[in-house]
Design an enzyme around this catalytic site. Structure first.
Site, PDB file in Angstrom:
ATOM      1  N   GLY A 101       3.817  -3.893  -3.625  1.00 11.96           N
ATOM      2  CA  GLY A 101       3.978  -4.133  -5.045  1.00 11.96           C
ATOM      3  C   GLY A 101       4.246  -2.821  -5.769  1.00 11.96           C
ATOM      4  O   GLY A 101       5.319  -2.574  -6.303  1.00 11.96           O
ATOM      5  N   ARG A 102       3.242  -1.928  -5.723  1.00  8.21           N
ATOM      6  CA  ARG A 102       3.291  -0.709  -6.516  1.00  8.21           C
ATOM      7  C   ARG A 102       4.567   0.113  -6.294  1.00  8.21           C
ATOM      8  O   ARG A 102       5.258   0.489  -7.245  1.00  8.21           O
ATOM      9  CB  ARG A 102       2.074   0.166  -6.176  1.00  8.21           C
ATOM     10  CG  ARG A 102       1.974   1.440  -7.011  1.00  8.21           C
ATOM     11  CD  ARG A 102       0.841   2.338  -6.505  1.00  8.21           C
ATOM     12  NE  ARG A 102      -0.365   1.593  -6.237  1.00  8.21           N
ATOM     13  CZ  ARG A 102      -1.236   1.233  -7.172  1.00  8.21           C
ATOM     14  NH1 ARG A 102      -1.058   1.613  -8.417  1.00  8.21           N
ATOM     15  NH2 ARG A 102      -2.301   0.524  -6.864  1.00  8.21           N
ATOM     16  N   GLU A 114       4.811  -6.221   2.338  1.00 11.37           N
ATOM     17  CA  GLU A 114       4.753  -6.891   1.027  1.00 11.37           C
ATOM     18  C   GLU A 114       4.218  -5.919  -0.027  1.00 11.37           C
ATOM     19  O   GLU A 114       3.166  -6.153  -0.601  1.00 11.37           O
ATOM     20  CB  GLU A 114       3.872  -8.148   1.111  1.00 11.37           C
ATOM     21  CG  GLU A 114       2.519  -7.880   1.776  1.00 11.37           C
ATOM     22  CD  GLU A 114       1.641  -9.113   1.966  1.00 11.37           C
ATOM     23  OE1 GLU A 114       2.200 -10.218   2.053  1.00 11.37           O
ATOM     24  OE2 GLU A 114       0.415  -8.937   2.027  1.00 11.37           O
ATOM     25  N   GLY A 156       0.770  -1.226   0.000  1.00  7.63           N
ATOM     26  CA  GLY A 156       0.000   0.000   0.000  1.00  7.63           C
ATOM     27  C   GLY A 156       0.805   1.283   0.000  1.00  7.63           C
ATOM     28  O   GLY A 156       0.230   2.368   0.066  1.00  7.63           O
ATOM     29  N   TYR A 214       0.876  -2.636 -12.116  1.00  6.45           N
ATOM     30  CA  TYR A 214      -0.530  -2.660 -12.528  1.00  6.45           C
ATOM     31  C   TYR A 214      -0.707  -2.002 -13.901  1.00  6.45           C
ATOM     32  O   TYR A 214      -1.650  -1.258 -14.127  1.00  6.45           O
ATOM     33  CB  TYR A 214      -1.418  -1.977 -11.468  1.00  6.45           C
ATOM     34  CG  TYR A 214      -1.216  -2.551 -10.079  1.00  6.45           C
ATOM     35  CD1 TYR A 214      -1.665  -3.830  -9.768  1.00  6.45           C
ATOM     36  CD2 TYR A 214      -0.544  -1.834  -9.093  1.00  6.45           C
ATOM     37  CE1 TYR A 214      -1.457  -4.375  -8.504  1.00  6.45           C
ATOM     38  CE2 TYR A 214      -0.335  -2.374  -7.823  1.00  6.45           C
ATOM     39  CZ  TYR A 214      -0.800  -3.635  -7.534  1.00  6.45           C
ATOM     40  OH  TYR A 214      -0.597  -4.160  -6.291  1.00  6.45           O
ATOM     41  N   CYS A 267     -11.835   1.316 -30.299  1.00  6.76           N
ATOM     42  CA  CYS A 267     -13.026   2.031 -30.754  1.00  6.76           C
ATOM     43  C   CYS A 267     -13.940   2.356 -29.579  1.00  6.76           C
ATOM     44  O   CYS A 267     -15.099   1.929 -29.560  1.00  6.76           O
ATOM     45  CB  CYS A 267     -13.751   1.197 -31.794  1.00  6.76           C
ATOM     46  SG  CYS A 267     -12.655   0.648 -33.099  1.00  6.76           S
TER      47      CYS A 267
HETATM   48  C1  LIG Z   1      -2.247  -6.010  -3.604  1.00  9.40           C
HETATM   49  C2  LIG Z   1      -1.707  -6.512  -2.337  1.00  9.40           C
HETATM   50  C3  LIG Z   1      -0.439  -6.109  -1.916  1.00  9.40           C
HETATM   51  C4  LIG Z   1       0.375  -5.080  -2.654  1.00  9.40           C
HETATM   52  O1  LIG Z   1      -0.275  -3.859  -2.653  1.00  9.40           O
HETATM   53  P1  LIG Z   1       0.440  -2.532  -3.249  1.00  9.40           P
HETATM   54  O2  LIG Z   1      -0.607  -1.500  -3.125  1.00  9.40           O
HETATM   55  O3  LIG Z   1       0.799  -2.839  -4.662  1.00  9.40           O
HETATM   56  O4  LIG Z   1       1.632  -2.279  -2.411  1.00  9.40           O
HETATM   57  C5  LIG Z   1       0.042  -6.649  -0.751  1.00  9.40           C
HETATM   58  N1  LIG Z   1      -0.679  -7.549  -0.025  1.00  9.40           N
HETATM   59  C6  LIG Z   1      -1.908  -7.953  -0.409  1.00  9.40           C
HETATM   60  C7  LIG Z   1      -2.650  -8.923   0.413  1.00  9.40           C
HETATM   61  C8  LIG Z   1      -2.464  -7.445  -1.561  1.00  9.40           C
HETATM   62  O5  LIG Z   1      -3.689  -7.831  -1.939  1.00  9.40           O
END
Ligand SMILES: *Cc1c(COP(=O)(O)O)cnc(C)c1O
Length: 366
Positions: free
Chosen positions: A238-239, A236, A207, A343, A314
């Site tokens: 991602g973004r 954990e 997050g 994403y 389109c």
């Molecule tokens: C999507 C997700 C993440 C990663 O979230 P980001 O916003 O990309 O950091 C981590 N843990 C869980 C359980 C998720 O669903």
């Protein structure tokens, strides 16, 4: 005839550097996982597997990719796990922690597992955070309600083959307020001590935010400064880790002024890079000039104007950016969208209109 430029470029080096930077502000002993759903390209997964403590997956498909990429550990989350996915997690050759999302899932995992399996219980506890996707503090299908947590923890203690290791509290996506994020983590660690005193893991999810339109940066130092020295912490993201490790490049096929608006029509669009349309914002671009011009006809050009970057689909919703000023833009130039590593292609409708997929190049840009 040359194919127009249409590709992603990914840099595992950027991902590796982001992992190191985040690691540097986390407490000693804390765990850092990479959330595979943000971008599961093998070159990026291999970099994350080598430099993070492990990979976080949300499906059986992601689990297989994580193992293939050489993950040393895996965290398996997600609200809708099938029996086959739970069985695969329970028999995985790599150590797995399953983030269990309900009492029923816990019972199924216990029933399906052939050997002891490590588990964290995901809890829907209001985080006080705001970001683009709120997963707690509002009705949502994630985790166990806080008032049922005691029962579920007791169940985990009774069920065979379940080894309860801790709690999971992923709460939000793309939060830009680092101090608030640190307060959420600090509060979660303290609260975990009251509900599960022997927890070894308090996974606070991802997050960490990225501001695509320019204003703010998630302050890593601010985040680190607000964290207690607690080795139970796991994150954990991602973004934040992978957004700057990718850019999307799309060539201008046509330029036109319709209804008073300049449109640059691209080889590409939201079927490759859906995030701006999904979130309803304009993703900034830079212009990369391509001077070669193969036609004998004059080259269409627009100067000193606001241009809307539209895709090849389109539908009027196929727009990546509205009204961005350009000094000069010609048919055959390339629009480059940075911060497209998270994403981007992953969440897009690649097969819409049967256009060819974008290429993917791996270059260690920094
Ligand atoms: C999507 C997700 C993440 C990663 O979230 P980001 O916003 O990309 O950091 C981590 N843990 C869980 C359980 C998720 O669903």
């Amino acid at each position: 005839m040359r194919d127009p430029v249409c590709r992603y470029v990914y840099s595992p080096a950027v991902l590796t550097a982001r992992i190191a930077a985040l690691r540097a502000v986390l407490p000693d002993g804390a765990g850092l996982y990479y959330a595979v759903k943000a971008n599961s390209h093998p070159a990026l997964l291999e970099a994350a597997a080598a430099h993070a403590d492990g990979l976080e997956v949300a499906s059986g498909g992601e689990l297989a990719k994580a193992v293939a990429a050489g993950a040393r550990r895996v965290v398996f989350g997600g609200p809708g796990k099938t029996d086959a996915e739970l069985a695969a997690a329970a028999s995985c050759p790599v150590p797995v922690i399953v983030n269990v999302e309900s009492a029923w899932e816990l019972r199924r995992l216990s029933y399906l597992a052939q050997r002891p399996v490590d588990v964290c219980v995901r809890v829907a506890r209001a985080s006080g955070l705001t970001g683009s996707h709120q997963m707690t503090g509002v009705p949502a299908p994630f985790g166990v309600p806080e008032e049922e947590l005691g029962d579920v923890l007791a169940l985990a203690g009774r069920l065979p083959r379940i080894r309860l290791r801790g709690l999971h509290l992923h709460a939000v996506s793309s939060n830009l307020d680092a101090a608030a994020h640190a307060a959420f983590v600090t509060g979660s660690l303290a609260w975990a001590g009251t509900v599960l005193p022997d927890a070894e893991i308090v996974n606070c999810g991802g997050g960490l935010g990225v501001d695509y339109t320019g204003g703010t940066e998630f302050s890593l130092t601010g985040f680190g400064a607000g964290l207690p020295a607690d080795p139970r912490l796991v994150v954990e993201p991602g973004r934040w880790l992978v957004a700057p490790a990718g850019r999307y490049e799309a060539e201008v096929l046509d330029l036109k002024k319709n209804g008073g608006v300049w449109f640059a029509v691209l080889r590409g669009g939201t079927h490759h890079f859906r995030l701006p349309a999904a979130w309803g914002y304009s993703h900034p671009f830079t212009v990369r000039r391509q001077d070669a011009w193969p036609y004998p006809m004059a080259r269409p050009v627009v100067r000193d104007a606001a241009v809307t970057a539209a895709g090849e689909l389109c539908t009027p919703r196929d727009v990546l950016c509205r009204d961005q000023h350009v000094d000069e833009l010609r048919v055959g130039d390339v629009l480059v969208f940075a911060l497209a590593g998270a994403y981007g292609l992953e969440v897009s409708h690649h097969d819409f209109l049967s256009h060819p997929k974008p290429g993917i190049a791996v270059e260690h840009f920094a």
